[in-house]
Scaffold this active site. Sequence first.
Site, mmCIF file in Angstrom:
data_model
loop_
_atom_site.group_PDB
_atom_site.id
_atom_site.type_symbol
_atom_site.label_atom_id
_atom_site.label_comp_id
_atom_site.label_asym_id
_atom_site.label_seq_id
_atom_site.Cartn_x
_atom_site.Cartn_y
_atom_site.Cartn_z
ATOM 1 C CG HIS A 29 -9.170 -30.271 -7.360
ATOM 2 N ND1 HIS A 29 -8.492 -29.426 -7.389
ATOM 3 C CD2 HIS A 29 -10.492 -29.700 -7.083
ATOM 4 C CE1 HIS A 29 -9.211 -28.187 -7.801
ATOM 5 N NE2 HIS A 29 -10.415 -28.651 -7.474
ATOM 6 C CG ASP A 76 -5.542 -31.270 -7.605
ATOM 7 O OD1 ASP A 76 -6.533 -31.416 -8.593
ATOM 8 O OD2 ASP A 76 -5.718 -29.911 -6.921
ATOM 9 C CB SER A 96 -11.588 -25.851 -7.163
ATOM 10 O OG SER A 96 -12.094 -26.549 -8.530
#
Length: 363
Positions: free
Chosen positions: A183, A148, A53
Amino acid sequence: MDSLTPLSRRLAAATLCALGMLAAASDYAHAADAPPLPALAADAQQVTVSGLSSGAFMAAQFSVAYSHSIAGAGIVAGGPFYCAGLNPNGGPDRFLITASTLCMTPMGTAPSGASAFKAAQRFAANGVIDDVANLKRQRLYIFTGASDKIVLPKVVAQTRAFYRSAGVPDAQVAYVDNINAGHALITANRTDLACSANAPPNLNNCNFVQSHNILRQLYGDLAPPSPKLGGELLDFDQTEFFKRERTGLSDVGHVYIPADCLTQTCRVHVVFHGCTQEDSRLGDRFFTTTGYNELADSNRIVVLYPQIRTDARRNPKGCWDFWGYTSNHPAQPDFYTKSAPQMAAIDAMVQRLLSARNVKDAR
């Protein structure tokens, strides 16, 4: 590229306002209790990075800016270099708004990887990052989960497009987009979230250890992971690597040092945690349960885990800077350059590990 609509601006502003209400957590440890990062005479030709991320944005950013000294990058759920600067529309807050919208969940097309490479060429010509020709030799692991919802797969696809524009051969790239993951950094830990989850702590059990795949892609054939760690996981004082408060870095970072690295030449891998994964929230979970240390232990790889500090006003989720919150002038940020506070600090940490060994400090 899509310009931001009034609605998307309001949504971004509302999101940031809500985030600003979060209270900052206390530091996991204090600099006064942590020794200096040791010098280990590591191999300067085998330094790699990875992250999830915001840490993935940082890994891409660092691998481009310092391309002369970085051999490869693992990018999990992150967009291309300079993503937040790729939308020319908007006022002084355009970098922040672009980072939280177009670089994560764009309604239309994602920011262009080809455009990002053109920006990198300009920055290299101006001397604020290394020569982009260095990118051609890097090895890459790029991952996007099919489920995600935080950083959409079409954003990560532009990360691959960036490196293709840079001339990185496909044979040097592992691009994974066929796993129904959310995610997260992926593990095989039964206590982690379901594979398709999109929630903190963003560690999902998909029945494989992603950190092992990353390291194998970046370094080639490696020995199996150690069933029992023989090295040491140490805290170290991060404050000596930055000179001003606005870096966003915590006082203390962490490093795993295999026993062999006290006497033999080792490689260095830097792991950038994602938002909400810093030690003030997760304790040691990120840097003890994600599998990096086990594979590093049996393959003479020092693993550096730098840490970000949560800031209720500027950085409430403890993210790495990929839009400019550490810059003195947010309308003209320098987050992507070699001299940016976080970038320069991480490079200084790496240089310490590469420096002539001091066994006394390492023990």
